[in-house]
Design a protein around this motif. Structure first.
Motif, PDB file in Angstrom:
ATOM      1  N   SER A 125       0.831  -1.205   0.000  1.00  0.00           N
ATOM      2  CA  SER A 125       0.000   0.000   0.000  1.00  0.00           C
ATOM      3  C   SER A 125       0.866   1.256   0.000  1.00  0.00           C
ATOM      4  O   SER A 125       2.036   1.212   0.395  1.00  0.00           O
ATOM      5  N   THR A 132      -6.704  -1.389   8.829  1.00  0.00           N
ATOM      6  CA  THR A 132      -6.391  -2.118   7.603  1.00  0.00           C
ATOM      7  C   THR A 132      -5.169  -2.997   7.827  1.00  0.00           C
ATOM      8  O   THR A 132      -5.146  -4.182   7.483  1.00  0.00           O
ATOM      9  N   THR A 187      -4.707   3.801  -0.618  1.00  0.00           N
ATOM     10  CA  THR A 187      -5.551   4.540   0.322  1.00  0.00           C
ATOM     11  C   THR A 187      -5.689   5.980  -0.176  1.00  0.00           C
ATOM     12  O   THR A 187      -4.693   6.703  -0.290  1.00  0.00           O
ATOM     13  N   ASN A 190      -4.415   9.568   1.633  1.00  0.00           N
ATOM     14  CA  ASN A 190      -3.542   8.711   2.441  1.00  0.00           C
ATOM     15  C   ASN A 190      -3.602   9.143   3.914  1.00  0.00           C
ATOM     16  O   ASN A 190      -2.810   9.972   4.362  1.00  0.00           O
ATOM     17  N   ASP A 220      -8.707   1.786  -0.914  1.00  0.00           N
ATOM     18  CA  ASP A 220      -9.326   2.063   0.373  1.00  0.00           C
ATOM     19  C   ASP A 220      -9.874   3.477   0.190  1.00  0.00           C
ATOM     20  O   ASP A 220      -9.148   4.467   0.280  1.00  0.00           O
TER      21      ASP A 220
END
Ligand SMILES: *Cc1c(COP(=O)(O)O)cnc(C)c1O
Length: 466
Positions: A125, A132, A187, A190, A220
């Protein structure tokens, strides 16, 4: 992009329809209240908090349209009309056919990771959010964070510090451990990385690498709209696009997404999964039915399905996003005027104060971020949270710091549509008072804490200045 009449360009597009009285407290009440709570903001009674900047999750003010929508909630067990409206809103925003509601974003994570990841695999990620990361580990896999190098410079104005390091991602996939990568999770924005946005160029490059190595790419997507707004502001190709169009581009690039509906969709609860693959959709539905609720409500009430459906429409309103941007910028500006630096450039959902720089008299082992968070409360009733060595550092069994976090930060989260310019200026005046003579604020030590989820349950005590 939608154009604004210049006369109204800087006008907040809301007024109060229902209000809650702020608790106004005395210094003595705050001192006693926080001491009794073991100096833990997560234990401090909310009734003693005046400005609550602890989280932007589920804390947004509902619109009268959301309230009206919730009045027509259909609570029938399967295929309710509320479900149809909810799925319709998320389908039309994302372009995904398969939408599966669940109780929260973290439920969505648990369902997706326990289905798609196995022991020994990696989830890669730009930065995993804390739940998460925990859900990747509960699936037996390892979270790998590859933030772009620009993210390490808190003071630079690089427009997309939320990006993933595509060169590092490609090197990992091409290397000996490449076959262990089970999925890539972007994400947006972020959150763990200072609320910084991810560019469409970075999402496209990541998509291209994922396709080449046949690894699924997930979003995400908790802050798809705030990310879209910052893309419009900072990425030339999208200067004339609408937030809804940019959000569509974000979702188009992904094979699936998990989302907390408590962030940009301004719902008090709920989460969801979106997925293109039919077989995965069936597997996810099975797990949601087993753990959260039937696959057309997933543990959400008809009311939250309705509020989320309406919130999704409101989340991409340019006038709203513009006022949200102004709020974040104003908070960053008043902090700077008070002599407190924050991560640049200012994001939308939170401002991250550089406590390490302000509280130089406190070593990382005594948690300078926590000291600033306590000071903000004692001085002015403002609740915030530490994002530094307390949260991210490594401690030994006696709670002594072994490895400090890279930065000592304090997050001031901004609930959506809740606080006015007057409230933000108040935060600035409290910050100015706190920063006037930072040496008077003590450090902290942990008195007791559980092994897991330390910051939520810990008790602290002050360490008197030497
Ligand atoms: C809040 C959040 C989650 C978890 O969602 P919940 O609804 O709180 O369970 C996951 N990822 C990100 C980026 C978040 O901000």
């Amino acid at each position: 992009m939608t154009s604004f009449d210049p006369v109204m360009a800087d006008l907040d597009p809301y007024c109060n329809a229902v209000v809650r009285r702020l608790s106004l407290t005395t210094r003595q009440q705050r001192e006693e209240g926080f001491r009794a709570a073991g100096y833990n903001p997560f234990r401090l009674p909310a009734r003693l908090v005046t400005i609550d900047a602890l989280s932007d999750s589920g804390t947004g003010a509902l619109s009268i349209e959301q309230r009206a929508a919730s009045a027509r909630a259909d609570e029938r067990y399967a295929t309710s009309e509320s479900w149809e409206r909810f799925a319709g809103a998320l389908r039309s925003l994302s372009g995904f056919e398969h939408i599966i509601p669940c109780t929260q974003g973290r439920t969505a994570e648990s369902v997706v990771f326990s289905t798609m990841l196995s022991a020994g695999q990696f989830s890669v990620s730009n930065t995993h959010f804390d739940t998460t990361s925990a859900n990747v580990q509960l699936a037996g896999a390892t979270p790998v964070n590859l933030p772009c190098p620009e993210a390490a410079d808190l003071d630079s104005d690089h427009p997309f510090k939320g990006n993933i390091d595509v060169a590092a991602l490609e090197a990992l996939l091409a290397g000996p451990d490449g076959h262990r990568v089970g999925l890539v999770l972007m994400t947006i924005t972020n959150n763990g990385g200072g609320g910084q946005p991810v560019s469409i160029a970075n999402l496209r490059a990541t998509r291209e690498i994922c396709q080449r190595y046949r690894v699924p790419m997930f979003l995400d997507a908790a802050r798809y709209a705030e990310n879209a707004w910052l893309v419009i502001r900072r990425e030339a190709e999208f200067a004339d696009a609408t937030p809804r169009e940019v959000a569509g581009v974000e979702f188009d690039l992904a094979d699936g997404f998990v989302i907390s509906l408590k962030k940009d969709p301004m719902s008090p609860g709920g989460g969801a999964i979106g997925i293109r693959d039919e077989n995965l959709a069936a597997a996810f539905r099975g797990r949601v039915i087993a753990t959260a609720g039937f696959a057309t409500y997933g543990g959400m009430t008809g009311e939250t399905l309705e509020e989320a459906a309406q919130g999704i429409e409101e989340s991409v309103d340019p006038a709203y996003l513009r006022s949200r941007e102004r709020t974040g910028q104003l908070l960053a500006d008043v902090a700077r005027d008070a002599g407190v630096d924050s991560i640049r450039p200012a994001g939308l959902h939170a401002i991250y104060l550089n406590a390490g720089r302000l509280m130089q008299h406190i070593p990382p082992a005594q948690f300078p971020g926590h000291s600033l968070a306590v000071a903000l409360y004692l001085q002015g009733g403002i609740r915030s949270s530490e994002l530094g060595s307390l949260y991210l550092g490594e401690l030994d069994d006696e709670f002594r710091l072994v490895t400090p976090a890279p930065f000592e930060l304090v997050r001031l989260a901004l609930p959506r549509r809740v606080y006015t310019e007057n409230h933000i200026r108040y935060v600035g005046s409290v910050l100015a008072e706190v920063a006037k003579d930072p040496q008077r604020w003590p450090g902290y030590r942990i008195v007791r804490a559980p092994a897991m989820l330390r910051p939520f349950e810990a008790w602290y005590d002050q360490v008197p200045a030497q």
